[in-house]
Design a protein around this motif. Structure first.
Motif, PDB file in Angstrom:
ATOM      1  N   SER A 215       0.743  -1.359  -0.006  1.00 15.61           N
ATOM      2  CA  SER A 215       0.080   0.100  -0.152  1.00 15.61           C
ATOM      3  C   SER A 215       0.812   1.474  -0.095  1.00 15.61           C
ATOM      4  O   SER A 215       0.468   2.176  -0.520  1.00 15.61           O
ATOM      5  CB  SER A 215      -0.800   0.184   1.347  1.00 15.61           C
ATOM      6  OG  SER A 215      -1.724  -1.149   1.363  1.00 15.61           O
ATOM      7  N   TYR A 216       2.106   1.233   0.687  1.00 19.80           N
ATOM      8  CA  TYR A 216       2.882   2.311   0.542  1.00 19.80           C
ATOM      9  C   TYR A 216       3.301   2.717  -0.741  1.00 19.80           C
ATOM     10  O   TYR A 216       3.452   4.054  -1.290  1.00 19.80           O
ATOM     11  CB  TYR A 216       4.195   1.945   1.433  1.00 19.80           C
ATOM     12  CG  TYR A 216       5.475   2.941   1.276  1.00 19.80           C
ATOM     13  CD1 TYR A 216       5.296   4.109   2.181  1.00 19.80           C
ATOM     14  CD2 TYR A 216       6.495   2.698   0.576  1.00 19.80           C
ATOM     15  CE1 TYR A 216       5.923   5.355   1.990  1.00 19.80           C
ATOM     16  CE2 TYR A 216       7.590   3.941   0.422  1.00 19.80           C
ATOM     17  CZ  TYR A 216       7.267   4.974   1.365  1.00 19.80           C
ATOM     18  OH  TYR A 216       8.089   5.974   1.276  1.00 19.80           O
ATOM     19  N   TYR A 217       3.332   1.994  -1.889  1.00 16.25           N
ATOM     20  CA  TYR A 217       3.769   2.200  -3.024  1.00 16.25           C
ATOM     21  C   TYR A 217       2.490   2.217  -3.869  1.00 16.25           C
ATOM     22  O   TYR A 217       2.362   3.280  -4.887  1.00 16.25           O
ATOM     23  CB  TYR A 217       4.661   1.112  -3.736  1.00 16.25           C
ATOM     24  CG  TYR A 217       5.858   0.938  -3.151  1.00 16.25           C
ATOM     25  CD1 TYR A 217       6.866   1.823  -3.699  1.00 16.25           C
ATOM     26  CD2 TYR A 217       6.293   0.134  -2.172  1.00 16.25           C
ATOM     27  CE1 TYR A 217       8.240   2.017  -3.237  1.00 16.25           C
ATOM     28  CE2 TYR A 217       7.750  -0.044  -1.741  1.00 16.25           C
ATOM     29  CZ  TYR A 217       8.583   1.229  -2.158  1.00 16.25           C
ATOM     30  OH  TYR A 217       9.886   0.924  -1.487  1.00 16.25           O
ATOM     31  N   LEU A 218       1.251   1.630  -3.786  1.00 21.17           N
ATOM     32  CA  LEU A 218       0.052   1.890  -4.454  1.00 21.17           C
ATOM     33  C   LEU A 218      -0.358   2.950  -4.300  1.00 21.17           C
ATOM     34  O   LEU A 218      -1.342   3.575  -4.941  1.00 21.17           O
ATOM     35  CB  LEU A 218      -0.780   0.724  -3.923  1.00 21.17           C
ATOM     36  CG  LEU A 218      -0.575  -0.701  -4.680  1.00 21.17           C
ATOM     37  CD1 LEU A 218      -1.500  -1.691  -4.052  1.00 21.17           C
ATOM     38  CD2 LEU A 218      -0.363  -0.617  -6.141  1.00 21.17           C
ATOM     39  N   VAL A 219      -0.205   3.531  -3.021  1.00 19.48           N
ATOM     40  CA  VAL A 219      -1.072   4.813  -2.780  1.00 19.48           C
ATOM     41  C   VAL A 219      -0.520   6.179  -3.622  1.00 19.48           C
ATOM     42  O   VAL A 219      -1.292   7.065  -3.539  1.00 19.48           O
ATOM     43  CB  VAL A 219      -0.838   5.353  -1.088  1.00 19.48           C
ATOM     44  CG1 VAL A 219       0.530   5.800  -0.816  1.00 19.48           C
ATOM     45  CG2 VAL A 219      -1.947   6.320  -0.741  1.00 19.48           C
ATOM     46  N   LYS A 220       0.295   5.990  -4.262  1.00 19.05           N
ATOM     47  CA  LYS A 220       1.131   7.166  -5.083  1.00 19.05           C
ATOM     48  C   LYS A 220       0.286   6.991  -6.413  1.00 19.05           C
ATOM     49  O   LYS A 220       0.316   7.998  -7.070  1.00 19.05           O
ATOM     50  CB  LYS A 220       2.430   6.726  -5.489  1.00 19.05           C
ATOM     51  CG  LYS A 220       3.564   6.884  -4.292  1.00 19.05           C
ATOM     52  CD  LYS A 220       4.853   6.707  -4.451  1.00 19.05           C
ATOM     53  CE  LYS A 220       5.629   6.759  -3.326  1.00 19.05           C
ATOM     54  NZ  LYS A 220       7.230   6.463  -3.665  1.00 19.05           N
ATOM     55  N   ILE A 221      -0.333   5.784  -6.894  1.00 20.67           N
ATOM     56  CA  ILE A 221      -1.003   5.730  -8.192  1.00 20.67           C
ATOM     57  C   ILE A 221      -2.454   5.405  -8.011  1.00 20.67           C
ATOM     58  O   ILE A 221      -3.221   5.552  -8.910  1.00 20.67           O
ATOM     59  CB  ILE A 221      -0.246   4.778  -8.874  1.00 20.67           C
ATOM     60  CG1 ILE A 221      -0.114   3.390  -8.295  1.00 20.67           C
ATOM     61  CG2 ILE A 221       1.260   5.109  -9.309  1.00 20.67           C
ATOM     62  CD1 ILE A 221       0.337   2.411  -9.272  1.00 20.67           C
ATOM     63  N   VAL A 222      -2.928   4.779  -6.841  1.00 20.52           N
ATOM     64  CA  VAL A 222      -4.113   4.523  -6.674  1.00 20.52           C
ATOM     65  C   VAL A 222      -5.078   5.431  -5.751  1.00 20.52           C
ATOM     66  O   VAL A 222      -4.382   5.615  -4.684  1.00 20.52           O
ATOM     67  CB  VAL A 222      -4.351   3.046  -6.017  1.00 20.52           C
ATOM     68  CG1 VAL A 222      -5.577   2.647  -5.916  1.00 20.52           C
ATOM     69  CG2 VAL A 222      -3.722   2.006  -7.189  1.00 20.52           C
ATOM     70  N   PRO A 223      -5.878   5.978  -5.762  1.00 22.07           N
ATOM     71  CA  PRO A 223      -6.861   6.753  -4.828  1.00 22.07           C
ATOM     72  C   PRO A 223      -7.270   6.016  -3.509  1.00 22.07           C
ATOM     73  O   PRO A 223      -6.977   4.780  -3.658  1.00 22.07           O
ATOM     74  CB  PRO A 223      -7.982   7.281  -5.526  1.00 22.07           C
ATOM     75  CG  PRO A 223      -8.251   6.372  -6.655  1.00 22.07           C
ATOM     76  CD  PRO A 223      -6.916   5.746  -7.135  1.00 22.07           C
ATOM     77  N   TYR A 224      -7.711   6.747  -2.593  1.00 26.47           N
ATOM     78  CA  TYR A 224      -7.750   5.928  -1.287  1.00 26.47           C
ATOM     79  C   TYR A 224      -9.134   5.254  -1.464  1.00 26.47           C
ATOM     80  O   TYR A 224      -9.080   3.800  -1.033  1.00 26.47           O
ATOM     81  CB  TYR A 224      -8.124   6.999  -0.283  1.00 26.47           C
ATOM     82  CG  TYR A 224      -6.888   7.729   0.181  1.00 26.47           C
ATOM     83  CD1 TYR A 224      -5.882   7.035   0.957  1.00 26.47           C
ATOM     84  CD2 TYR A 224      -6.716   9.114   0.050  1.00 26.47           C
ATOM     85  CE1 TYR A 224      -4.781   7.783   1.109  1.00 26.47           C
ATOM     86  CE2 TYR A 224      -5.705   9.737   0.196  1.00 26.47           C
ATOM     87  CZ  TYR A 224      -4.746   9.203   0.885  1.00 26.47           C
ATOM     88  OH  TYR A 224      -3.461   9.794   1.212  1.00 26.47           O
ATOM     89  N   TRP A 225     -10.190   5.451  -2.149  1.00 28.30           N
ATOM     90  CA  TRP A 225     -11.195   4.724  -2.317  1.00 28.30           C
ATOM     91  C   TRP A 225     -10.880   3.392  -3.206  1.00 28.30           C
ATOM     92  O   TRP A 225     -11.518   2.275  -3.007  1.00 28.30           O
ATOM     93  CB  TRP A 225     -12.235   5.381  -3.189  1.00 28.30           C
ATOM     94  CG  TRP A 225     -12.227   5.789  -4.650  1.00 28.30           C
ATOM     95  CD1 TRP A 225     -11.527   6.736  -5.020  1.00 28.30           C
ATOM     96  CD2 TRP A 225     -12.395   4.969  -5.525  1.00 28.30           C
ATOM     97  NE1 TRP A 225     -11.549   6.975  -6.334  1.00 28.30           N
ATOM     98  CE2 TRP A 225     -11.984   5.569  -6.740  1.00 28.30           C
ATOM     99  CE3 TRP A 225     -13.046   3.762  -6.140  1.00 28.30           C
ATOM    100  CZ2 TRP A 225     -12.125   5.193  -8.081  1.00 28.30           C
ATOM    101  CZ3 TRP A 225     -13.138   3.330  -7.386  1.00 28.30           C
ATOM    102  CH2 TRP A 225     -12.722   4.033  -8.171  1.00 28.30           C
ATOM    103  N   GLY A 226     -10.028   3.536  -4.293  1.00 31.11           N
ATOM    104  CA  GLY A 226      -9.457   2.169  -4.841  1.00 31.11           C
ATOM    105  C   GLY A 226      -8.573   1.336  -3.894  1.00 31.11           C
ATOM    106  O   GLY A 226      -8.878   0.079  -3.784  1.00 31.11           O
ATOM    107  N   LEU A 227      -7.975   1.788  -3.014  1.00 32.94           N
ATOM    108  CA  LEU A 227      -7.160   1.121  -2.103  1.00 32.94           C
ATOM    109  C   LEU A 227      -8.377   0.597  -0.997  1.00 32.94           C
ATOM    110  O   LEU A 227      -8.083  -0.760  -0.675  1.00 32.94           O
ATOM    111  CB  LEU A 227      -6.384   1.731  -1.117  1.00 32.94           C
ATOM    112  CG  LEU A 227      -4.751   2.332  -1.836  1.00 32.94           C
ATOM    113  CD1 LEU A 227      -4.180   3.208  -0.885  1.00 32.94           C
ATOM    114  CD2 LEU A 227      -4.399   0.995  -2.244  1.00 32.94           C
TER     115      LEU A 227
END
Length: 360
Positions: free
Chosen positions: A214-226
């Motif tokens: 999640s530390y790396y996905l949060v840069k390209i994915v919005p919070y609702w996507g996470l």
């Protein structure tokens, strides 16, 4: 025909004419559809739809979903096992364990679909603005109905719809809700501590991997996507495990055996090196101890025999002639200088017979 033409012994002219026309033109006197026939067709179609296979399947699935939801609600009780500290767990440990195990697939699917729908609704629907709009519209309709009723009928419509007693929340309901919230909060608090202190190594490893990803996905994915990804992983990971439990267990067992073998090998090698290091340390300590004892013995022998054996060379012992001779004559002090006597220049004091010299 004769029976139709004669009624109570009297010939009926209309009946005779109708019988003749019926013989000549039989299609003119077919029964006409009445008003009851369409309603009968609608009833038949309704019965066909409601009692058909599709309707029966829907009823069956609805009944099963209701039963599974009841089973899920009944699973809210403290589990038989406890935490590593020995303290009992909350009701929601059993509830979420039952929900994520997919033993009630319809209830789990409904819960997953509801969470995902809620996430998308929060993301794409302006729920707060709609709530404000619905509020002012309902209040506007209520006010208009009350004013119009008082103006026309001298009695407002809202007054007539007003209940005799306003609804209140019972104390039991509020206490039950507060208790559920308390149990839910404690569930998250206890689980976070169990993950933090590695009570279950696999769960802690999964949480660490999820946080790292999640530390790396949060840069390209919005919070609702996470949130959608996290919900999907939480719900479908147990389902994948239960569907392939035998294969996954075999792989985990093999990996555990490999890790245990490597750990045992590392432990053996570490123990061997530790023993060698201990022996070398003992040897060095013994050598230095022997040298220290030799130095101490050499110093003591030097005091007794007057020999220095530290470097393997002997030195002559100390004799009395090595020191200078002490003087034999007495020390002569110089003559003191004459002291000049200073005469008394003060006037003589008169002697009194015991009287005080202080004037009264």
């Amino acid at each position: 025909m004769a029976d139709a033409a004669v009624t109570n012994g009297n010939p009926n002219v209309d009946a005779i004419k109708a019988s003749k026309l019926d013989i000549r033109y039989p299609t003119l006197f077919l029964p006409r559809p009445t008003d009851d026939i369409p309603s009968a067709d609608a009833t038949s179609a309704y019965n066909t739809v409601t009692n058909g296979p599709v309707a029966q399947n829907v009823k069956t699935q609805t009944s099963k979903a209701t039963d599974e939801m009841s089973n899920l609600a009944a699973a809210r009780h403290p589990p038989s096992y406890t935490a590593a500290t020995g303290q009992p767990l909350t009701n929601y440990h059993s509830f979420f364990s039952e929900l994520l195990s997919w033993r009630n697939p319809r209830a789990s699917a409904i819960a997953y679909a509801s969470l995902v729908t809620l996430i998308f609704a929060v993301r794409y629907l302006d729920v707060l603005r709609w709530a404000f709009k619905l509020t002012w519209m309902v209040l506007g309709i209520t006010i208009a109905a009350e004013v119009a009723g008082k103006a026309l009928l001298n009695n407002g419509f809202a007054t007539q719809l007003r209940p005799r007693k306003y609804y209140t929340i019972p104390r039991e309901t509020l206490e039950a809700a507060i208790g559920d919230v308390h149990e839910l909060i404690n569930f998250f608090v206890i689980e976070s501590q169990r993950v933090l202190f590695a009570e279950n190594v696999y769960a802690s490893a999964a949480a660490a991997f999820g946080a790292f990803l999640s530390y790396y996905l949060v840069k390209i994915v919005p919070y609702w996507g996470l949130a959608v990804i996290g919900t999907t992983v939480v719900f479908f990971t147990p389902l994948i495990y239960t569907s392939n439990q035998e294969l996954i267990d075999n792989q985990l067992k093999h990996a555990s055996e490999v890790v245990n073998a490597q750990t045992a090998q590392f432990r053996t090698v570490a123990q061997k090196h530790t023993e060698q290091a201990t022996q070398v340390t003992k040897q060095y300590v013994g050598d230095y101890t022997a040298k220290a004892q030799a130095l101490i013995k050499g110093a003591r022998g030097h005091e007794v025999n007057g020999q220095d054996k530290t470097n393997g060379q002997e030195k002559p012992s100390i004799k009395a002639t090595d020191f200078p001779t002490a003087p034999q004559e007495e020390l002569k002090h110089p003559d003191p200088e004459p002291v000049e006597v200073v005469e008394n220049t003060f006037p003589p004091v008169a002697k009194t017979d015991g009287e005080s010299l202080i004037a009264a």
